[in-house]
Design an enzyme around this catalytic site. Structure first.
Site, PDB file in Angstrom:
ATOM      1  N   GLY A 184      52.792  34.409  38.799  1.00 34.73           N
ATOM      2  CA  GLY A 184      52.364  35.467  37.880  1.00 34.73           C
ATOM      3  C   GLY A 184      51.476  34.978  36.752  1.00 34.73           C
ATOM      4  N   ALA A 207      42.386  31.136  38.693  1.00 33.17           N
ATOM      5  CA  ALA A 207      41.844  30.014  37.919  1.00 33.17           C
ATOM      6  C   ALA A 207      41.179  28.999  38.850  1.00 33.17           C
ATOM      7  CB  ALA A 207      42.956  29.355  37.094  1.00 33.17           C
ATOM      8  N   ASP A 246      42.867  39.376  37.087  1.00 32.50           N
ATOM      9  CA  ASP A 246      43.049  37.916  37.000  1.00 32.50           C
ATOM     10  C   ASP A 246      41.724  37.175  36.927  1.00 32.50           C
ATOM     11  OD1 ASP A 246      45.614  38.719  37.688  1.00 32.50           O
ATOM     12  OD2 ASP A 246      45.970  36.923  38.901  1.00 32.50           O
TER      13      ASP A 246
HETATM   14  O1  PMV Z   1      51.111  37.704  40.376  1.00 29.34           O
HETATM   15  P1  PMV Z   1      49.635  37.811  40.158  1.00 29.34           P
HETATM   16  O2  PMV Z   1      49.159  36.969  39.011  1.00 29.34           O
HETATM   17  O3  PMV Z   1      48.863  37.577  41.424  1.00 29.34           O
HETATM   18  O4  PMV Z   1      49.334  39.307  39.716  1.00 29.34           O
HETATM   19  C1  PMV Z   1      49.438  40.388  40.588  1.00 29.34           C
HETATM   20  C2  PMV Z   1      49.141  41.650  39.828  1.00 29.34           C
HETATM   21  C3  PMV Z   1      49.145  42.935  40.628  1.00 29.34           C
HETATM   22  O5  PMV Z   1      48.808  43.963  39.711  1.00 29.34           O
HETATM   23  C4  PMV Z   1      50.500  43.217  41.218  1.00 29.34           C
HETATM   24  C5  PMV Z   1      48.118  42.911  41.756  1.00 29.34           C
HETATM   25  C6  PMV Z   1      46.684  42.833  41.250  1.00 29.34           C
HETATM   26  O6  PMV Z   1      45.851  42.250  41.956  1.00 29.34           O
HETATM   27  O7  PMV Z   1      46.397  43.392  40.184  1.00 29.34           O
END
Ligand code: PMV
Length: 327
Positions: A115, A121, A163
């Site tokens: 998360g 990155a 992200d």
């Molecule tokens: O866990 P991460 O950092 O890959 O975040 C995923 C976030 C979601 O909203 C669930 C999916 C996205 O791509 O936004």
């Protein structure tokens, strides 16, 4: 040789709901992936990766379909290799050098799949370093777009721009569909708790999608997260950390209702609340991984150290700068 680094991120608000067009506010943190890239003359790709979750390994292969013969789990290999392959494909596309090969070395202090945006990155830093190695410099927006396309393909369409944009540009950002921009944020006393695990983003996103289709109140919950995010933006702009924390608590409750929290994430969130943090919530896809809390005192870190299920806790500064060109 070219060396770039890019930061990880926490979601202050809005993960999952962002997939359905609601706004989200991720914030870059000073935990980075560094990617060193050197052009090869034989067109092959050689990747060496070292980070918290992968014991160092090296693979060398001519095409993406060859199976690297190394002693770590296939899913971690697929994760690491898929993103690097995708990033290099974008570099080949944007530079027109279709057959170019590289030696790529990855070093990261961002746990994988927890998360904190480790893949974004790595992808941002890899695209930046490899394009510079070939004599091109991408603007942050183009870099963010290319990195997004990589994640979108590797994650089979289950990716928002949050992200990759946040990692490319740094700071706190607001993402709503295709619109991404920097926003003002006060100094945030960010504390992270990590349970040592990882969630399966694809599965968690699919779970929320299914709930949303089955129950109108689940669709309403997703919309309500959007409203929490909008309130959160106002609280950030006003520098009102107490209100930001209260809204983070609310956001966590809604994510929990959507089934993406876990026992260890809830335990860490409750430890932070009991320690009088301004607020706490899971960050990212959930299922396992990290929570983010706001607490200017030592209390949350101390509480997390004694929380069963919490493997590691640390403070994280907001990363003002996104991608950094180091060499
Ligand atoms: O866990 P991460 O950092 O890959 O975040 C995923 C976030 C979601 O909203 C669930 C999916 C996205 O791509 O936004």
């Amino acid at each position: 040789m070219a060396l770039s680094s890019a930061p990880g991120k926490v979601y202050l608000f809005g993960e999952h709901a962002v997939v359905y067009g609601e706004p989200a506010v991720p914030c870059a943190i000073e935990r980075r992936a560094r990617v060193d890239v050197e052009r090869r003359t034989d067109g092959k790709l050689r990747v060496h990766a070292e980070d918290l979750t992968l014991d160092g390994f090296t693979v060398e292969y001519g095409t993406a379909t060859e199976r690297p013969d190394v002693d770590v789990s296939q899913s971690l290999i697929r994760a690491a290799m898929g993103y690097v392959d995708g990033a290099i494909e974008q570099v080949r596309d944007v530079t027109g050098e279709a057959d170019v090969g590289f030696d790529v070395t990855i070093e990261s202090d961002i746990p994988l799949g927890a998360g904190l945006g480790s893949s974004a990155a790595v992808v941002v830093a890899a695209i930046d370093a490899a394009t510079r190695e070939l004599g091109y410099e991408l603007e942050p927006d183009e870099l963010a777009e290319r990195a997004f396309r990589t994640e979108y393909e590797v994650q089979e369409g289950q990716a928002s721009r949050a992200d990759t944009f946040c990692s490319a540009t740094g700071g706190a950002v607001r993402v709503e569909g295709e619109n991404c921009r920097a926003i003002e944020a006060p100094d945030l006393p960010i504390v992270i708790g990590f349970d040592g695990g990882a969630g399966d983003t694809g599965k968690l996103v699919a779970g929320v999608r299914a709930l949303r289709e089955e129950y109108e109140f689940a669709a309403d919950t997703v919309e309500t997260i959007g409203n929490v995010v909008r309130n959160g933006e106002d609280a950030l702009a006003a520098g009102d950390l107490e209100e930001v924390g209260r809204l983070m608590n609310f956001n966590h409750g809604l994510l929990s209702a959507l089934g993406v929290s876990s026992r260890s994430l809830d335990a860490m969130v409750w430890a932070a609340r009991d320690a009088d943090a301004y607020g706490a919530k899971l960050t990212g896809a959930g299922g396992g991984g990290c929570i983010v809390a706001l607490d200017p005192t030592e209390a949350t870190e101390t509480a997390l150290k004694f929380t069963p299920g919490c493997e590691e806790t640390f403070r994280a500064e907001l990363a003002e700068e996104g991608v950094k060109r180091l060499e």
